[in-house]
Design a protein around this motif. Structure first.
Motif, PDB file in Angstrom:
ATOM      1  N   ILE A  38       0.990  -1.151  -0.071  1.00  0.00           N
ATOM      2  CA  ILE A  38       0.095  -0.013   0.031  1.00  0.00           C
ATOM      3  C   ILE A  38       0.839   1.417  -0.037  1.00  0.00           C
ATOM      4  N   GLY A  39       0.251   2.419  -0.465  1.00  0.00           N
ATOM      5  CA  GLY A  39       1.022   3.645  -0.199  1.00  0.00           C
ATOM      6  C   GLY A  39       2.217   3.791  -0.975  1.00  0.00           C
ATOM      7  N   TYR A 436      -6.569   1.157   2.921  1.00  0.00           N
ATOM      8  CA  TYR A 436      -5.718   1.611   1.707  1.00  0.00           C
ATOM      9  C   TYR A 436      -5.461   0.421   0.769  1.00  0.00           C
ATOM     10  N   ASP A 437      -6.353  -0.868   0.982  1.00  0.00           N
ATOM     11  CA  ASP A 437      -6.069  -1.991   0.294  1.00  0.00           C
ATOM     12  C   ASP A 437      -6.595  -1.669  -1.334  1.00  0.00           C
ATOM     13  N   THR A 438      -5.483  -2.173  -2.064  1.00  0.00           N
ATOM     14  CA  THR A 438      -5.939  -2.087  -3.483  1.00  0.00           C
ATOM     15  C   THR A 438      -5.926  -3.401  -4.277  1.00  0.00           C
ATOM     16  N   ARG A 439      -5.553  -4.303  -3.541  1.00  0.00           N
ATOM     17  CA  ARG A 439      -5.112  -5.804  -4.271  1.00  0.00           C
ATOM     18  C   ARG A 439      -6.637  -6.459  -4.538  1.00  0.00           C
ATOM     19  N   ASP A 440      -7.784  -6.504  -3.456  1.00  0.00           N
ATOM     20  CA  ASP A 440      -8.942  -7.182  -3.674  1.00  0.00           C
ATOM     21  C   ASP A 440      -9.543  -6.639  -4.998  1.00  0.00           C
ATOM     22  N   PHE A 441      -9.782  -5.280  -5.169  1.00  0.00           N
ATOM     23  CA  PHE A 441     -10.411  -4.522  -6.327  1.00  0.00           C
ATOM     24  C   PHE A 441      -9.756  -4.898  -7.598  1.00  0.00           C
ATOM     25  N   THR A 442      -8.331  -4.697  -7.533  1.00  0.00           N
ATOM     26  CA  THR A 442      -7.629  -5.152  -8.492  1.00  0.00           C
ATOM     27  C   THR A 442      -7.688  -6.674  -9.186  1.00  0.00           C
ATOM     28  N   LYS A 466      -2.027   6.827  -8.576  1.00  0.00           N
ATOM     29  CA  LYS A 466      -3.070   5.762  -8.335  1.00  0.00           C
ATOM     30  C   LYS A 466      -2.834   4.581  -9.161  1.00  0.00           C
ATOM     31  N   ALA A 467      -2.351   4.797 -10.421  1.00  0.00           N
ATOM     32  CA  ALA A 467      -2.235   3.683 -11.348  1.00  0.00           C
ATOM     33  C   ALA A 467      -1.285   2.561 -10.778  1.00  0.00           C
ATOM     34  N   ILE A 468      -0.098   3.359 -10.397  1.00  0.00           N
ATOM     35  CA  ILE A 468       1.005   2.024  -9.750  1.00  0.00           C
ATOM     36  C   ILE A 468       0.231   1.238  -8.559  1.00  0.00           C
ATOM     37  N   LYS A 469      -0.698   1.922  -7.937  1.00  0.00           N
ATOM     38  CA  LYS A 469      -1.439   1.215  -6.705  1.00  0.00           C
ATOM     39  C   LYS A 469      -2.094  -0.025  -7.451  1.00  0.00           C
ATOM     40  N   PHE A 470      -2.590   0.288  -8.619  1.00  0.00           N
ATOM     41  CA  PHE A 470      -3.242  -0.914  -9.180  1.00  0.00           C
ATOM     42  C   PHE A 470      -2.371  -1.790 -10.130  1.00  0.00           C
ATOM     43  N   MET A 471      -1.303  -1.410 -10.538  1.00  0.00           N
ATOM     44  CA  MET A 471      -0.338  -2.342 -11.361  1.00  0.00           C
ATOM     45  C   MET A 471       0.623  -3.226 -10.328  1.00  0.00           C
ATOM     46  N   PHE A 524     -11.007   1.111  -3.044  1.00  0.00           N
ATOM     47  CA  PHE A 524      -9.598   1.064  -3.610  1.00  0.00           C
ATOM     48  C   PHE A 524      -8.837   2.214  -2.967  1.00  0.00           C
ATOM     49  N   ASP A 525      -7.800   1.991  -2.328  1.00  0.00           N
ATOM     50  CA  ASP A 525      -7.096   3.091  -1.571  1.00  0.00           C
ATOM     51  C   ASP A 525      -7.787   4.050  -0.942  1.00  0.00           C
ATOM     52  N   LYS A 526      -8.789   3.601  -0.171  1.00  0.00           N
ATOM     53  CA  LYS A 526      -9.727   4.435   0.613  1.00  0.00           C
ATOM     54  C   LYS A 526     -10.809   5.226  -0.070  1.00  0.00           C
ATOM     55  N   ASN A 527     -10.760   4.750  -1.284  1.00  0.00           N
ATOM     56  CA  ASN A 527     -12.003   5.570  -1.984  1.00  0.00           C
ATOM     57  C   ASN A 527     -12.733   4.368  -2.856  1.00  0.00           C
ATOM     58  N   ASP A 528     -13.948   4.790  -3.362  1.00  0.00           N
ATOM     59  CA  ASP A 528     -14.922   4.036  -4.060  1.00  0.00           C
ATOM     60  C   ASP A 528     -14.795   3.924  -5.437  1.00  0.00           C
TER      61      ASP A 528
END
Length: 535
Positions: A38-39, A436-442, A466-471, A524-528
């Motif tokens: 994260i982050g 701040y999780d991004t893994r589940d959504f990705t 934000k894109a890096i947190k997805f990739m 995704f990263d504390k946002n919807d």
């Protein structure tokens, strides 16, 4: 001037320092080794993942292109550690930082223990109680690695003059080069400044000028090599990017600016307890400064000068971040614990009492803080029963230590450290990783894309943000399409999968894209965020 311990005693203290460092390292790496990135960690984990897929390079890469802001040194560390696992995980990503933090613990003990083991242990404790130190240790932190390099250089110089150690000048120069390899030009300048401040105060003028000149030559050579490697990696345009991102962008503030006195004021919170206590101790030293000086007081002065040179030097560039100041923290911790050298006088007795009272109360203060947090953030916190039990036991032990004069100071410090680190590892860190999780959504997005393959569009997600947190959650190469405006979205060719913030999706209501029902919604990263499928 009092005599220093004999070589046999020094060897015993060195063994103790290694044991303390090993125990600290175990504490630093506790936890699940497969935690999601994260982050700020996302960027470095992505660097390492691409290196694991494509092999080592002079600069880390994102989307297959060299990244100008960092050298590849720390990515190479993670890559080497990840090879046996065949993957990059939180252990291999954090281990270089955790090892650097353990080195700092070891060196602090070696510096101070010949004077007083109690002073040394309290110095380590105040270091470990700094939240900035904790968060940076449990992450990928180039500044923490630089702090270890800087303290190592300071230690080599001090040990030669005071412990009869060999001069090891070549090791000093090697550390300066390593600092540059880790952190760029600032990585060589900071340890050089700390060395020169030590030589200046110890009256070694010729050595100060000699080290300064040699460091300048090394800086020029390292910058020349850096620019050559940049040219080989990406041509002239990439060279300009490296100069802008590693040098001029930090000096002129184009990468973000803060006030001149930012470090002197913000450190009261960012580096508590060590920094504010160090300020109080230095004030106390000035009050009783007429008393005869001794070797312990000289060490405090050397640490104060080294820490001050870091703070002043880093205050010159406009770009300022709390983590940049980590090389100062070991010096502040040593100064803050100086009253436990056994200094006499009401001022130092009062300081010892204040510090021990804080250490004693820390477990119950953490319990109170968690109770308040649980009422406000009940959905974001993990179960708290286990940490309440741990903190309660530590508080009882700490109260019992009040009646053990020999163990009181070091025992209270140990209880406080375990309470702070236990709260962070069991509560704060899981809560942050959940928020701040991004893994589940990705991963859910990739699953849907696999069922109906089409180009991936990342809308309103900065390529370097934000894109890096997805990739970072991908294990294979993928080059998405990046869009920023509604016009760019309307020009897309179907079919496509589009990831965007729910607020951006709601702004498209009434348009063809806005009428598409999201195939996926999630945090995704504390946002919807939503995933749209444009057939």
């Amino acid at each position: 001037m009092p005599a220093y311990p004999s070589p046999s005693v020094l060897r015993a203290l060195h063994r103790q320092s290694l044991l303390l460092g090993a125990l600290a390292l175990l504490l630093f790496i506790l936890g699940d080794m497969h935690q999601a990135a994260i982050g700020f960690d996302s960027r470095f984990v992505m660097f390492a993942k691409e290196m694991l897929r494509h092999g080592p390079s002079f600069f880390p890469t994102t989307y297959g292109q060299p990244y100008a802001d960092y050298n590849a040194t720390t990515t190479l560390f993670t890559w080497l550690l990840s090879l046996p696992f065949g993957e990059v995980n939180s252990l291999t990503a954090w281990l270089p930082t955790a090892f650097s933090s353990a080195v700092i613990v070891t060196l602090i003990y070696r510096l101070v223990a010949p004077q007083s083991t109690t002073w040394a242990l309290l110095s380590v404790a105040l270091l470990l109680l700094s939240m900035t130190f904790i968060t940076e240790t449990r992450a990928v932190s180039l500044d923490q690695m630089l702090a270890a390099v800087s303290l190592g250089a300071f230690y080599l110089a001090y040990a030669h003059d005071h412990f009869g150690a060999p001069r090891r000048h070549l090791w000093l120069l090697a550390l300066l080069v390593l600092g540059f390899a880790i952190r760029g030009p600032i990585g060589l300048v900071i340890p050089t400044g700390m060395l020169c401040s030590y030589y200046l105060l110890s009256g070694q003028w010729r050595r100060m000028f000699s080290v300064g000149v040699q460091a300048l030559v090394l800086l020029v050579l390292c910058i020349g090599l850096l620019l050559l490697l940049a040219w080989l990696s990406g041509g002239q345009a990439f060279v300009q990017d490296v100069i802008r991102m590693q040098v001029t962008g930090r000096i002129d503030g184009s990468e973000g600016a803060s006030g001149t006195f930012y470090y002197f004021t913000s450190s009261m919170g960012n580096y508590a307890l060590a920094y504010p206590l160090a300020v109080l101790v230095l004030a106390a030293v000035l009050i009783v400064g007429r008393k005869p000086s001794n070797t312990a007081l000289h060490l405090v002065k050397y640490c104060a000068a080294a820490g001050l040179i870091v703070m002043i030097g880093l205050s010159i560039p406009q770009a300022k971040k709390a983590r940049y100041l980590l090389p100062m923290l070991p010096m502040a911790a040593i100064i803050a614990a100086y009253p436990f050298m056994g200094m006499q006088g009401r001022v130092f007795v009062a300081l010892r009492g204040i510090i021990q009272a804080i250490l004693l109360a820390l477990p119950v203060l953490l319990i109170a803080g968690l109770i308040v947090a649980s009422k406000r953030l009940s959905d974001d916190l993990p179960p708290l029963t286990s940490i309440y039990v741990v903190l309660g036991v530590l508080q009882v032990v700490a109260l019992g230590l009040l009646f053990k004069a020999q163990w009181r100071a070091s025992g209270l410090a140990a209880c406080a450290v375990l309470a702070m680190w236990g709260s962070y590892i069991l509560v704060i860190e899981p809560a942050e990783r959940s928020a701040y999780d991004t893994r589940d959504f990705t991963l859910n997005t990739l699953h849907l894309i696999d069922q109906a393959p089409a180009p991936l569009v990342l809308h309103g997600m900065g390529k370097d943000a934000k894109a890096i947190k997805f990739m970072v959650n991908l294990n294979d190469d993928l080059l998405p399409v990046f869009t920023q405006s509604a016009a760019e979205l309307s020009a897309l060719q179907a079919p496509a999968w589009i990831v965007m913030d729910r607020k951006d999706y709601q702004a498209l209501q009434g348009t063809p894209l806005g009428d598409i029902v999201p195939a996926l919604s999630g945090r995704f990263d504390k946002n919807d965020y939503v995933l749209l499928h444009m057939p």
